[in-house]
Motif scaffolding. Structure first.
Motif, PDB file in Angstrom:
ATOM      1  N   ILE A   2       0.853  -1.180   0.000  1.00 45.60           N
ATOM      2  CA  ILE A   2       0.000   0.000   0.000  1.00 45.60           C
ATOM      3  C   ILE A   2       0.892   1.234   0.000  1.00 45.60           C
ATOM      4  N   THR A   3       0.704   2.080  -0.992  1.00 43.71           N
ATOM      5  CA  THR A   3       1.443   3.336  -1.074  1.00 43.71           C
ATOM      6  C   THR A   3       0.460   4.481  -0.913  1.00 43.71           C
ATOM      7  N   VAL A   4       0.728   5.357   0.029  1.00 42.28           N
ATOM      8  CA  VAL A   4      -0.113   6.529   0.247  1.00 42.28           C
ATOM      9  C   VAL A   4       0.603   7.717  -0.383  1.00 42.28           C
ATOM     10  N   VAL A   5      -0.059   8.339  -1.352  1.00 37.63           N
ATOM     11  CA  VAL A   5       0.562   9.406  -2.132  1.00 37.63           C
ATOM     12  C   VAL A   5      -0.084  10.749  -1.825  1.00 37.63           C
ATOM     13  N   GLY A   6       0.710  11.676  -1.333  1.00 33.94           N
ATOM     14  CA  GLY A   6       0.223  13.043  -1.134  1.00 33.94           C
ATOM     15  C   GLY A   6       0.169  13.748  -2.475  1.00 33.94           C
ATOM     16  N   ILE A   7      -1.023  14.235  -2.828  1.00 34.31           N
ATOM     17  CA  ILE A   7      -1.172  14.864  -4.151  1.00 34.31           C
ATOM     18  C   ILE A   7      -1.252  16.388  -4.064  1.00 34.31           C
ATOM     19  N   GLY A   8      -0.921  16.942  -2.898  1.00 33.54           N
ATOM     20  CA  GLY A   8      -0.913  18.389  -2.780  1.00 33.54           C
ATOM     21  C   GLY A   8      -2.313  18.958  -2.667  1.00 33.54           C
ATOM     22  N   PRO A   9      -2.430  20.283  -2.761  1.00 33.43           N
ATOM     23  CA  PRO A   9      -3.733  20.928  -2.561  1.00 33.43           C
ATOM     24  C   PRO A   9      -4.695  20.791  -3.736  1.00 33.43           C
ATOM     25  N   GLY A  10      -4.248  20.310  -4.879  1.00 34.47           N
ATOM     26  CA  GLY A  10      -5.206  20.109  -5.974  1.00 34.47           C
ATOM     27  C   GLY A  10      -4.669  20.304  -7.375  1.00 34.47           C
ATOM     28  N   ASN A  11      -3.664  21.150  -7.523  1.00 34.70           N
ATOM     29  CA  ASN A  11      -3.087  21.397  -8.842  1.00 34.70           C
ATOM     30  C   ASN A  11      -2.032  20.329  -9.125  1.00 34.70           C
TER      31      ASN A  11
END
Length: 200
Positions: A2-11
């Protein structure tokens, strides 16, 4: 895995190369409706993330041998789902890829250094205003029930209506709006936001 990826605020321009690579290699992509919409070209299986985190954890237990990528807003370890999954599955079984948090983004845009900032959240929890007021610089993740207007109302009630609130709405998106106001004048409804409170 399982990899949890932070995608930032939206852009998507704020995605790291490591995050892009993990998403491209995923067998199953998990995320909220808004997150999955950002990756409509993804050709693998998708799984919708809802507010029922217990159900998500139960589902992950059955599929954790697959290449699962779970999309998280901002940074997964800053009031995000990363801690919950690491606590449940064990840190050695979760790969966390950090992302730009909305707090980082707002502070950068507003020119507020984060060296002495107190980070907290009103998302799904009550705000400890007594503790908050001990700090001269605070950043909060908010939600619909504890947004800028509600926070401002409490600050005024605690005699701190002169504190500055920097309210960042729809951060990194085309309709981004950042306002700097005294708490005493903050009213109304706000789009998805993060708040910084300064005792200037």
């Amino acid at each position: 895995m399982i990899t949890v990826v932070g995608i930032g605020p939206g852009n998507l321009a704020l995605l790291t190369q490591q995050a892009r690579q993990a998403i491209a290699c995923a067998g199953v992509l998990v995320g909220g409706r808004r997150h999955l919409k950002l990756f409509e070209a993804f050709e693998g299986e998708t799984h919708l993330l809802t507010a029922d985190i217990a159900a998500l954890v139960a589902w992950l237990e059955g599929v954790q041998q697959q290449d699962i990528v779970l999309l998280a807003s901002g940074d997964p370890m800053l009031f995000g789902i990363g801690k919950r999954l690491c606590d449940h599955f064990g840190r050695e079984n979760i790969d966390v890829i950090p992302g730009v948090s909305a707090m980082q983004y707002l502070c950068a845009k507003a020119g507020v250094d984060m060296n002495d900032i107190w980070l907290t959240s009103s998302h799904g929890r009550e705000v400890d205003y007594e503790n908050l007021l001990r700090h001269n610089k605070v950043a909060l993740v908010t939600d619909r029930n504890n947004g800028p207007a509600q926070i401002a109302r409490h600050l005024v009630a605690w005699g701190a209506g002169q504190r500055t609130m920097i309210i960042g709405e729809n951060l990194s998106l085309e309709n981004e709006r950042i306002r700097r106001l005294p708490a005493s004048v903050v009213t109304g409804d706000f789009d998805m936001n993060v708040v910084v409170i300064l005792n200037e």
